[in-house]
Design a protein around this motif. Sequence first.
Motif, PDB file in Angstrom:
ATOM      1  N   ALA A  51       0.811  -1.219   0.000  1.00 51.87           N
ATOM      2  CA  ALA A  51       0.000   0.000   0.000  1.00 51.87           C
ATOM      3  C   ALA A  51       0.842   1.265   0.000  1.00 51.87           C
ATOM      4  N   HIS A  52       2.066   1.172   0.479  1.00 47.63           N
ATOM      5  CA  HIS A  52       2.884   2.380   0.641  1.00 47.63           C
ATOM      6  C   HIS A  52       4.144   2.381  -0.219  1.00 47.63           C
ATOM      7  N   SER A  53       4.326   1.379  -1.066  1.00 45.86           N
ATOM      8  CA  SER A  53       5.571   1.282  -1.833  1.00 45.86           C
ATOM      9  C   SER A  53       5.720   2.408  -2.848  1.00 45.86           C
ATOM     10  N   ALA A  54       4.615   2.831  -3.481  1.00 48.16           N
ATOM     11  CA  ALA A  54       4.723   3.885  -4.500  1.00 48.16           C
ATOM     12  C   ALA A  54       5.211   5.189  -3.881  1.00 48.16           C
ATOM     13  N   ALA A  55       4.653   5.567  -2.734  1.00 46.93           N
ATOM     14  CA  ALA A  55       5.101   6.798  -2.071  1.00 46.93           C
ATOM     15  C   ALA A  55       6.539   6.663  -1.591  1.00 46.93           C
ATOM     16  N   PHE A  56       6.896   5.470  -1.120  1.00 48.81           N
ATOM     17  CA  PHE A  56       8.268   5.210  -0.686  1.00 48.81           C
ATOM     18  C   PHE A  56       9.250   5.425  -1.835  1.00 48.81           C
ATOM     19  N   LEU A  57       8.921   4.893  -3.008  1.00 50.80           N
ATOM     20  CA  LEU A  57       9.826   5.028  -4.158  1.00 50.80           C
ATOM     21  C   LEU A  57       9.882   6.473  -4.650  1.00 50.80           C
ATOM     22  N   ASP A  58       8.778   7.206  -4.557  1.00 54.25           N
ATOM     23  CA  ASP A  58       8.800   8.623  -4.920  1.00 54.25           C
ATOM     24  C   ASP A  58       9.751   9.392  -3.997  1.00 54.25           C
ATOM     25  N   ASP A  59       9.691   9.087  -2.709  1.00 52.56           N
ATOM     26  CA  ASP A  59      10.592   9.746  -1.762  1.00 52.56           C
ATOM     27  C   ASP A  59      12.044   9.383  -2.044  1.00 52.56           C
ATOM     28  N   LEU A  60      12.295   8.104  -2.298  1.00 54.43           N
ATOM     29  CA  LEU A  60      13.666   7.677  -2.578  1.00 54.43           C
ATOM     30  C   LEU A  60      14.204   8.392  -3.815  1.00 54.43           C
ATOM     31  N   ALA A  61      13.390   8.498  -4.848  1.00 52.42           N
ATOM     32  CA  ALA A  61      13.825   9.186  -6.066  1.00 52.42           C
ATOM     33  C   ALA A  61      14.184  10.641  -5.781  1.00 52.42           C
ATOM     34  N   GLU A  62      13.406  11.282  -4.928  1.00 48.94           N
ATOM     35  CA  GLU A  62      13.704  12.670  -4.564  1.00 48.94           C
ATOM     36  C   GLU A  62      15.064  12.777  -3.898  1.00 48.94           C
ATOM     37  N   TRP A  63      15.382  11.825  -3.017  1.00 51.15           N
ATOM     38  CA  TRP A  63      16.686  11.824  -2.342  1.00 51.15           C
ATOM     39  C   TRP A  63      17.812  11.539  -3.331  1.00 51.15           C
ATOM     40  N   LEU A  64      17.578  10.608  -4.257  1.00 50.77           N
ATOM     41  CA  LEU A  64      18.602  10.241  -5.232  1.00 50.77           C
ATOM     42  C   LEU A  64      18.944  11.400  -6.167  1.00 50.77           C
ATOM     43  N   ARG A  65      18.041  12.354  -6.307  1.00 44.74           N
ATOM     44  CA  ARG A  65      18.320  13.508  -7.176  1.00 44.74           C
ATOM     45  C   ARG A  65      19.351  14.465  -6.561  1.00 44.74           C
ATOM     46  N   ILE A  66      19.631  14.309  -5.288  1.00 47.44           N
ATOM     47  CA  ILE A  66      20.624  15.169  -4.634  1.00 47.44           C
ATOM     48  C   ILE A  66      22.012  14.589  -4.872  1.00 47.44           C
ATOM     49  N   PRO A  67      22.890  15.274  -5.606  1.00 52.48           N
ATOM     50  CA  PRO A  67      24.206  14.725  -5.952  1.00 52.48           C
ATOM     51  C   PRO A  67      25.200  14.861  -4.787  1.00 52.48           C
ATOM     52  N   SER A  68      25.024  14.043  -3.785  1.00 47.37           N
ATOM     53  CA  SER A  68      25.814  14.164  -2.547  1.00 47.37           C
ATOM     54  C   SER A  68      27.166  13.473  -2.684  1.00 47.37           C
TER      55      SER A  68
END
Length: 483
Positions: free
Chosen positions: A15-32
């Motif tokens: 039920a929550h995997s889609a929102a989880f992956l959206d959040d992860l993608a947002e973090w991955l966009r940060i070139p740390s």
Amino acid sequence: MSNTPDTAVRAYIDAHSAAFLDDLAEWLRIPSVSADPARAADVRRSAEWLAAKLTETGFPTVEIWETGTGSRSEETAAAAGTGTGAPAVFAEWPSGTPGAPTVLVYGHHDVQPAALEDGWRTDPFEPTTVDGKLYARGAADDKGQVFFHTLGVRAHLAATGRTAPAVNLKLLIEGEEESGSPHFPALIHDRAGRLACDAVIVSDTGMWSEDTPTVCTGMRGLTDCQIDLYGPDQDIHSGSFGGAVPNPATEAARLAAALHDGDRRVAVPGFYDGVVELTEAERELLAELPFDEKQWLRTAHSHGALGESGYSTLERVWARPTAEVNGIGGGYQGPGGKTIVPSTAQLKLSFRLVAGQDADAVQDSVRAWVAAALPEGIRHEITFWGTTRPCLTPLDHPALQSVVRAMGRAFGQKIRFTREGGSGPAADLQDVLGAPVLFLGISVPSDGWHAPNEKVELDLLMKGVETAAYLWGDLAENGRAGQ
């Protein structure tokens, strides 16, 4: 509790995997990228993003810890000339259950450099999903494997009806692992009281393959050095003086040749003191793995396997100490010949260490071995660059068995065991905190850590979420048994 309903966990994850992956993608966009000073602001932005998301997850205490500050950290930074380091993120969620064990999860939020021109098929900092695989720098190493704990703990709470985890849960996510963790040992010394725990979970590792889920039980340590040899005060004529004075290049070659005996064992006296030998049971478990040596040699770009007699290839790279010549040089290197006895030569050596070895004792042994081997007329200096200690958790440790059971529930099959041939900061956590180190990772070799087109398999990522959801209850019930 370890009897968390599996169907409830899986339903929550679905039920929550889609929102989880959206959040992860947002973090991955940060070139740390911690190795690039121009990305320092991005590394900090990554830490701030994670801190906010952990607060949103429910952690009541979330802090950003600066590195390169504090008593030991400032000494380390001054000695290394590195100054202030990249920020780490600390989070804590007390269980509320009297006597609950305390577990610390370790990972890192910095990533390796990446650019399209390196061979990426897509923008490395614009996450792209293709055929069930999420491509981005950090997808597997290590943001994806850090982030699965956020959904895992929420699934654990939802399925058990708890308002806090079954264990006292702490997270320490550092920001400069990809730069060698220069400030990390000092950080955990300075913050040892806040980090105190009964077990450490390292989610910065992987499994054997998609079809063979495994748990890593240990990593080798490392110490490396350069030996500088000095002979004549300047290069001299080999016709006038050769054969009558010591040649530092020859002595460097003699040292390199004497490093191993005829059975490929390290010939430095005292090198094997304290080594924890493989048990027959451990050797049998390693032999169960579907190891294809020819394929392994192809990935190694090597044309043959060679090492210490009496051990398999996997045993050599995972459980045996080694010595390698990393570089050797001296004298004339230009085109054609130059008939000299060179004045200097250098030898670079690295030693991988296993449980039971003491790095300081190994360094002393190497110093004594070099001093005894060199003839009069050759001066030498040895510079050791640093030390990473080995770590090993026994197969029968109750906390390790909790990880195995949780992973077995998630994957629905037998979990096998591996070790890591490389080295990392896990041993610092073990040494300073006095807690066993347990490895929970779902990445596979094809994920391409540090390479172009790094990815994570989404089904395996969700298995990591599910494992974490089961783990906290199992550790609460069984993780400290017999200790």
